[in-house]
Design a protein around this motif. Structure first.
Motif, PDB file in Angstrom:
ATOM      1  N   ARG A  25       0.824  -1.196   0.206  1.00  0.00           N
ATOM      2  CA  ARG A  25      -0.103   0.086  -0.034  1.00  0.00           C
ATOM      3  C   ARG A  25       0.729   1.238  -0.125  1.00  0.00           C
ATOM      4  N   GLU A  26       0.180   2.464  -0.169  1.00  0.00           N
ATOM      5  CA  GLU A  26       1.049   3.774  -0.033  1.00  0.00           C
ATOM      6  C   GLU A  26       1.428   4.113   1.559  1.00  0.00           C
ATOM      7  N   PRO A  27       2.257   4.830   1.654  1.00  0.00           N
ATOM      8  CA  PRO A  27       2.704   5.189   3.180  1.00  0.00           C
ATOM      9  C   PRO A  27       1.730   5.727   3.948  1.00  0.00           C
ATOM     10  N   PHE A  28       0.791   6.427   3.345  1.00  0.00           N
ATOM     11  CA  PHE A  28      -0.427   7.325   4.125  1.00  0.00           C
ATOM     12  C   PHE A  28      -1.322   5.975   4.488  1.00  0.00           C
ATOM     13  N   GLU A  29      -1.575   4.872   3.895  1.00  0.00           N
ATOM     14  CA  GLU A  29      -2.511   3.921   4.307  1.00  0.00           C
ATOM     15  C   GLU A  29      -1.678   3.140   5.471  1.00  0.00           C
ATOM     16  N   TYR A  30      -0.312   2.941   5.051  1.00  0.00           N
ATOM     17  CA  TYR A  30       0.320   2.128   6.116  1.00  0.00           C
ATOM     18  C   TYR A  30       0.138   2.943   7.623  1.00  0.00           C
ATOM     19  N   GLU A  31       0.498   4.013   7.477  1.00  0.00           N
ATOM     20  CA  GLU A  31       0.449   4.908   8.763  1.00  0.00           C
ATOM     21  C   GLU A  31      -1.084   4.596   9.492  1.00  0.00           C
TER      22      GLU A  31
END
Length: 103
Positions: A25-31
């Motif tokens: 996933r993208e970093p914002f999703e991971y966060e």
């Protein structure tokens, strides 16, 4: 497509089995939510191929939000000769649903 479900993955994690969990996933999703996998966004997988080569014959579980992007990553890695690549069926959404059912 070789898949693993969330209960199987949880069992592997609980038993501390040896495998590599990659979140595409993208970093914002991971966060927002993650289960500790290594973050390599789908668009960056090709750039990390050299790094991933050392795991070519080891078990790799790929995950994303629902299983679609990780399925694409799985196909890419299999085309590159990776033999033990599994897609997390349902992705983080299925993981979160399992956690809600357990609480």
């Amino acid at each position: 497509m070789e898949e693993i479900n969330v209960k199987e993955l949880k069992g592997k994690l609980d038993r501390k089995e040896s495998f590599h969990l990659i979140d595409v996933r993208e970093p914002f999703e991971y966060e927002e939510a993650n289960i500790g996998g290594q973050l390599i966004p789908l668009g960056d997988i090709a750039d990390h191929l050299e790094e991933l080569e050392k795991w070519k014959d080891e078990e790799i579980v790929l995950m994303c939000r629902s299983g679609a992007r990780s399925g694409n990553a799985q196909k890419f890695l299999q085309a590159e000769g990776f033999s033990k690549v599994y897609n997390l069926k349902g992705g983080i959404l299925a993981w979160q649903e399992m956690e809600e059912d357990e609480s």
